[in-house]
Design an enzyme around this catalytic site. Structure first.
Site, PDB file in Angstrom:
ATOM      1  CB  THR A  42      -0.882  -0.080   1.250  1.00  0.00           C
ATOM      2  OG1 THR A  42      -1.528   1.201   1.494  1.00  0.00           O
ATOM      3  CG2 THR A  42      -0.235  -0.124   2.622  1.00  0.00           C
ATOM      4  CG  ASP A  43      -1.107   5.057  -0.994  1.00  0.00           C
ATOM      5  OD1 ASP A  43      -1.690   4.269   0.029  1.00  0.00           O
ATOM      6  OD2 ASP A  43      -1.807   5.718  -1.564  1.00  0.00           O
ATOM      7  CD  GLU A  44      -3.430   3.619   4.548  1.00  0.00           C
ATOM      8  OE1 GLU A  44      -3.118   3.306   5.583  1.00  0.00           O
ATOM      9  OE2 GLU A  44      -4.472   3.741   4.042  1.00  0.00           O
ATOM     10  CE1 TYR A  98      -3.544  -2.607   5.775  1.00  0.00           C
ATOM     11  CE2 TYR A  98      -3.280  -0.322   5.164  1.00  0.00           C
ATOM     12  CZ  TYR A  98      -3.103  -1.540   4.679  1.00  0.00           C
ATOM     13  OH  TYR A  98      -3.386  -1.889   3.367  1.00  0.00           O
ATOM     14  CE  LYS A 142      -0.151  -4.741   2.833  1.00  0.00           C
ATOM     15  NZ  LYS A 142      -0.289  -6.005   2.534  1.00  0.00           N
TER      16      LYS A 142
HETATM   17  P1  NAD Z   1      -9.731  -7.184   2.292  1.00  0.00           P
HETATM   18  O1  NAD Z   1      -9.722  -7.027   3.720  1.00  0.00           O
HETATM   19  O2  NAD Z   1     -11.097  -6.910   1.310  1.00  0.00           O
HETATM   20  O3  NAD Z   1      -9.312  -8.773   1.916  1.00  0.00           O
HETATM   21  C1  NAD Z   1      -8.440  -9.329   2.680  1.00  0.00           C
HETATM   22  C2  NAD Z   1      -8.649 -10.707   2.497  1.00  0.00           C
HETATM   23  O4  NAD Z   1      -7.388 -11.615   3.100  1.00  0.00           O
HETATM   24  C3  NAD Z   1     -10.069 -11.611   3.026  1.00  0.00           C
HETATM   25  O5  NAD Z   1     -10.410 -12.427   2.089  1.00  0.00           O
HETATM   26  C4  NAD Z   1      -9.476 -12.210   4.109  1.00  0.00           C
HETATM   27  O6  NAD Z   1     -10.363 -13.013   4.271  1.00  0.00           O
HETATM   28  C5  NAD Z   1      -8.159 -12.620   3.735  1.00  0.00           C
HETATM   29  N1  NAD Z   1      -7.212 -13.007   4.836  1.00  0.00           N
HETATM   30  C6  NAD Z   1      -7.012 -12.100   6.010  1.00  0.00           C
HETATM   31  N2  NAD Z   1      -6.288 -12.934   6.980  1.00  0.00           N
HETATM   32  C7  NAD Z   1      -5.879 -14.055   6.305  1.00  0.00           C
HETATM   33  C8  NAD Z   1      -5.004 -15.427   6.817  1.00  0.00           C
HETATM   34  N3  NAD Z   1      -4.650 -15.098   8.040  1.00  0.00           N
HETATM   35  N4  NAD Z   1      -5.017 -16.026   5.908  1.00  0.00           N
HETATM   36  C9  NAD Z   1      -5.375 -16.233   4.838  1.00  0.00           C
HETATM   37  N5  NAD Z   1      -6.423 -15.187   4.440  1.00  0.00           N
HETATM   38  C10 NAD Z   1      -6.674 -14.135   5.098  1.00  0.00           C
HETATM   39  O7  NAD Z   1      -8.441  -6.301   1.451  1.00  0.00           O
HETATM   40  P2  NAD Z   1      -8.190  -5.549   0.222  1.00  0.00           P
HETATM   41  O8  NAD Z   1      -8.816  -4.300   0.397  1.00  0.00           O
HETATM   42  O9  NAD Z   1      -8.760  -6.573  -0.922  1.00  0.00           O
HETATM   43  O10 NAD Z   1      -6.587  -5.512   0.211  1.00  0.00           O
HETATM   44  C11 NAD Z   1      -5.994  -6.551  -0.384  1.00  0.00           C
HETATM   45  C12 NAD Z   1      -4.455  -6.447  -0.147  1.00  0.00           C
HETATM   46  O11 NAD Z   1      -4.373  -5.183  -0.938  1.00  0.00           O
HETATM   47  C13 NAD Z   1      -3.967  -6.161   1.141  1.00  0.00           C
HETATM   48  O12 NAD Z   1      -2.795  -6.800   1.096  1.00  0.00           O
HETATM   49  C14 NAD Z   1      -3.833  -4.487   1.388  1.00  0.00           C
HETATM   50  O13 NAD Z   1      -3.089  -4.290   2.340  1.00  0.00           O
HETATM   51  C15 NAD Z   1      -3.493  -4.213  -0.096  1.00  0.00           C
HETATM   52  N6  NAD Z   1      -4.000  -2.882  -0.480  1.00  0.00           N
HETATM   53  C16 NAD Z   1      -5.298  -2.592  -0.455  1.00  0.00           C
HETATM   54  C17 NAD Z   1      -5.793  -1.326  -0.823  1.00  0.00           C
HETATM   55  C18 NAD Z   1      -7.099  -0.759  -0.825  1.00  0.00           C
HETATM   56  O14 NAD Z   1      -7.391   0.204  -1.035  1.00  0.00           O
HETATM   57  N7  NAD Z   1      -8.133  -1.524  -0.462  1.00  0.00           N
HETATM   58  C19 NAD Z   1      -4.801  -0.256  -1.571  1.00  0.00           C
HETATM   59  C20 NAD Z   1      -3.290  -0.919  -1.722  1.00  0.00           C
HETATM   60  C21 NAD Z   1      -3.051  -2.245  -1.086  1.00  0.00           C
HETATM   61  O1  DAU Z   2      -4.392   4.000   0.479  1.00  0.00           O
HETATM   62  C1  DAU Z   2      -4.392   2.724   0.207  1.00  0.00           C
HETATM   63  C2  DAU Z   2      -5.257   2.147   1.467  1.00  0.00           C
HETATM   64  O2  DAU Z   2      -6.634   2.715   1.292  1.00  0.00           O
HETATM   65  C3  DAU Z   2      -5.420   0.714   1.771  1.00  0.00           C
HETATM   66  O3  DAU Z   2      -4.108   0.212   2.203  1.00  0.00           O
HETATM   67  C4  DAU Z   2      -6.139   0.189   2.910  1.00  0.00           C
HETATM   68  O4  DAU Z   2      -6.264  -1.209   3.093  1.00  0.00           O
HETATM   69  C5  DAU Z   2      -7.483   0.872   2.411  1.00  0.00           C
HETATM   70  O5  DAU Z   2      -8.431   0.439   3.445  1.00  0.00           O
HETATM   71  C6  DAU Z   2      -7.446   2.428   2.216  1.00  0.00           C
HETATM   72  O6  DAU Z   2      -7.327   3.104   3.673  1.00  0.00           O
HETATM   73  P1  DAU Z   2      -8.044   4.589   3.972  1.00  0.00           P
HETATM   74  O7  DAU Z   2      -7.913   4.441   5.257  1.00  0.00           O
HETATM   75  O8  DAU Z   2      -7.578   5.559   3.135  1.00  0.00           O
HETATM   76  O9  DAU Z   2      -9.339   4.013   3.472  1.00  0.00           O
HETATM   77  P2  DAU Z   2     -10.770   4.248   4.186  1.00  0.00           P
HETATM   78  O10 DAU Z   2     -11.726   3.960   3.223  1.00  0.00           O
HETATM   79  O11 DAU Z   2     -10.787   3.587   5.453  1.00  0.00           O
HETATM   80  O12 DAU Z   2     -10.872   5.693   4.245  1.00  0.00           O
HETATM   81  C7  DAU Z   2     -10.718   6.747   3.246  1.00  0.00           C
HETATM   82  C8  DAU Z   2     -10.553   8.020   4.155  1.00  0.00           C
HETATM   83  O13 DAU Z   2     -12.016   8.424   4.351  1.00  0.00           O
HETATM   84  C9  DAU Z   2      -9.677   8.450   5.035  1.00  0.00           C
HETATM   85  O14 DAU Z   2      -9.219   9.653   4.911  1.00  0.00           O
HETATM   86  C10 DAU Z   2     -10.700   8.147   6.256  1.00  0.00           C
HETATM   87  C11 DAU Z   2     -12.191   8.918   5.742  1.00  0.00           C
HETATM   88  N1  DAU Z   2     -13.297   8.235   6.404  1.00  0.00           N
HETATM   89  C12 DAU Z   2     -13.313   6.733   6.416  1.00  0.00           C
HETATM   90  C13 DAU Z   2     -14.500   6.070   6.732  1.00  0.00           C
HETATM   91  C14 DAU Z   2     -14.520   4.574   6.929  1.00  0.00           C
HETATM   92  C15 DAU Z   2     -14.452   8.875   6.647  1.00  0.00           C
HETATM   93  O15 DAU Z   2     -14.242  10.236   6.694  1.00  0.00           O
HETATM   94  N2  DAU Z   2     -15.462   8.273   7.202  1.00  0.00           N
HETATM   95  C16 DAU Z   2     -15.518   6.787   7.321  1.00  0.00           C
HETATM   96  O16 DAU Z   2     -16.424   6.503   8.053  1.00  0.00           O
END
Ligand code: NAD
Ligand code: DAU
Length: 351
Positions: free
Chosen positions: A132-134, A157, A161
């Site tokens: 992730t970019d975080e 988190y 990562k």
């Molecule tokens: P998600 O939470 O939707 O999915 C995570 C999946 O991992 C789920 O299906 C869960 O059951 C599985 N999992 C969790 N713990 C496990 C374990 N111990 N063993 C096997 N499976 C397990 O997550 P996502 O949003 O799809 O993110 C996927 C990946 O991409 C993550 O590594 C996250 O850090 C990264 N990522 C997410 C975003 C985003 O915006 N969502 C952006 C950049 C990177």
């Molecule tokens: O940048 C990549 C990341 O983006 C991933 O690595 C993470 O897995 C993914 O969850 C996401 O993280 P964020 O914290 O940016 O996403 P989230 O949707 O939780 O929040 C997006 C923005 O919105 C953040 O500034 C917090 C704000 N927010 C979020 C929620 C859930 C609100 O204002 N209200 C809310 O209820």
């Protein structure tokens, strides 16, 4: 060319799009989806490919070393695309240990199995870690994260990562494991779990609940359509260079409050509500602890070296996403009627 590819976390949001893309694009590959099915994993995300001849689902935990080792022996994987993780920042604030266990221990467990099983011919193999970019921390009003930006994670988190990214690179330098890493910005699209900003807002607009905006809503995120992330993963898995990192992003920055207003406008239109109706639901709530101000990715390296670009404009992607949620109300109801309701109570009623 035939390959057996392990995709971890394939029942989650991004993982399910990656599984679908690989199952449909590479009929010669055997795709094994390993997922623990935590609250975030949902096999409903994959009903369209569940009977494909080149697809196998295995329920299991990436932190279980014996099980993971047996899986590697059984399938003799050529590649791993590792997405399994705890992914929600707010949950990491209330329960950091789960993030340490899954994101750090789980990643090392997979690295150890790959290392043990890929002793010979390691150069034909690939361990691809999705991050992730975080990990880069929080930007001010100017600038972008590049692959050279120093790590500065600020939530449990992102710290977990960052730790896993370092370990993956350490296995490359120390043991010569053929790894590649990518760091992506915020994804959005179908199957996004409704605890994250966009699907939470869509759900609450549909049901007429308050739209909880943290702080003043001035935090900025760089949004990318999930299928474009899956396309980038495909390109990097096949063409990326061992030991390299690729940033993935949409050049699509939005302040949270502007994004919520745009969603309200799109949904008033789609739901036949008077303009301005949904925006009345906007409620400012207590800010997230340690809330990163701004993320913005420079993905020039990925475009220059591997030819990837995002395919969708944001307004188009957001409209497609809203259409998907409106057409899949059963998917949303199944989730929001269960455990998620308890989480919602805890997360927002204590604010
Ligand atoms: P998600 O939470 O939707 O999915 C995570 C999946 O991992 C789920 O299906 C869960 O059951 C599985 N999992 C969790 N713990 C496990 C374990 N111990 N063993 C096997 N499976 C397990 O997550 P996502 O949003 O799809 O993110 C996927 C990946 O991409 C993550 O590594 C996250 O850090 C990264 N990522 C997410 C975003 C985003 O915006 N969502 C952006 C950049 C990177
Ligand atoms: O940048 C990549 C990341 O983006 C991933 O690595 C993470 O897995 C993914 O969850 C996401 O993280 P964020 O914290 O940016 O996403 P989230 O949707 O939780 O929040 C997006 C923005 O919105 C953040 O500034 C917090 C704000 N927010 C979020 C929620 C859930 C609100 O204002 N209200 C809310 O209820």
């Amino acid at each position: 060319m035939k390959k057996t590819v392990l995709i971890t976390g394939g029942a989650g949001f991004i993982g399910s799009h990656v599984v679908r893309l690989f199952v449909n694009t590479y009929p010669d590959y055997a795709i094994v989806n390993l997922d623990k099915l935590t609250y975030a994993g949902n096999l409903q995300n994959l009903v369209d490919v569940e009977n494909a001849p080149n697809y196998t689902f295995v329920k299991g935990d990436i932190t279980d070393a014996e099980f993971v080792q047996q899986l590697f022996q059984q399938y003799q994987f050529d590649g791993v695309i590792h997405l399994a993780a705890e992914s929600h920042v707010d949950r990491s604030i209330s329960n950091p240990m789960e993030f340490v266990t899954t994101n750090i221990i789980g990643t090392v467990t997979l690295l150890n199995a790959a290392r043990a099983n890929w002793k010979d011919a390691a150069n034909d193999k690939r361990f691809y870690h999705i991050s992730t970019d975080e990990v880069y921390g929080s930007l001010g009003e100017e600038g972008f994260f590049t692959e050279e930006t120093a790590y500065d994670p600020r939530s449990p988190y992102s710290a977990s990562k960052a730790s896993s990214d370092h370990l993956v690179r350490a296995y490359f330098h120390t043991y010569g494991l053929p790894i590649v890493v990518s760091n992506c910005s915020n994804n959005y699209g179908p199957n996004h779990f409704p605890e994250k900003l966009i699907p939470l807002m869509i759900h609450n607009i549909i049901t007429g609940k308050p739209l909880p905006v943290y702080g003043k809503g001035e935090n900025v995120r760089d949004w990318l359509y999930v299928v474009d992330h899956a396309r980038a993963i495909d390109v990097i898995f096949h063409k990326g260079v061992n030991g390299e990192t690729y940033n993935i992003g949409g050049y699509n920055e939005w302040k949270n409050i502007d994004l919520v207003h745009l969603l309200c406008k799109i949904m008033d239109n789609k739901l036949g509500r008077n303009p301005g109706t949904s925006a009345q639901l906007i409620t400012y709530v207590k800010d997230r602890a340690g809330h990163d101000l701004r993320y913005a990715i420079d993905s020039a390296k990925l475009t220059r070296d591997l030819g990837w670009k995002p395919s969708l404009q944001f307004e188009e992607g957001l409209a497609k996403t809203v259409d998907w949620y409106l057409a899949n109300s059963a998917w949303l109801t199944n989730i929001t009627s269960g455990d998620y309701l308890k989480y919602y109570e805890q997360q927002y009623h204590q604010r």
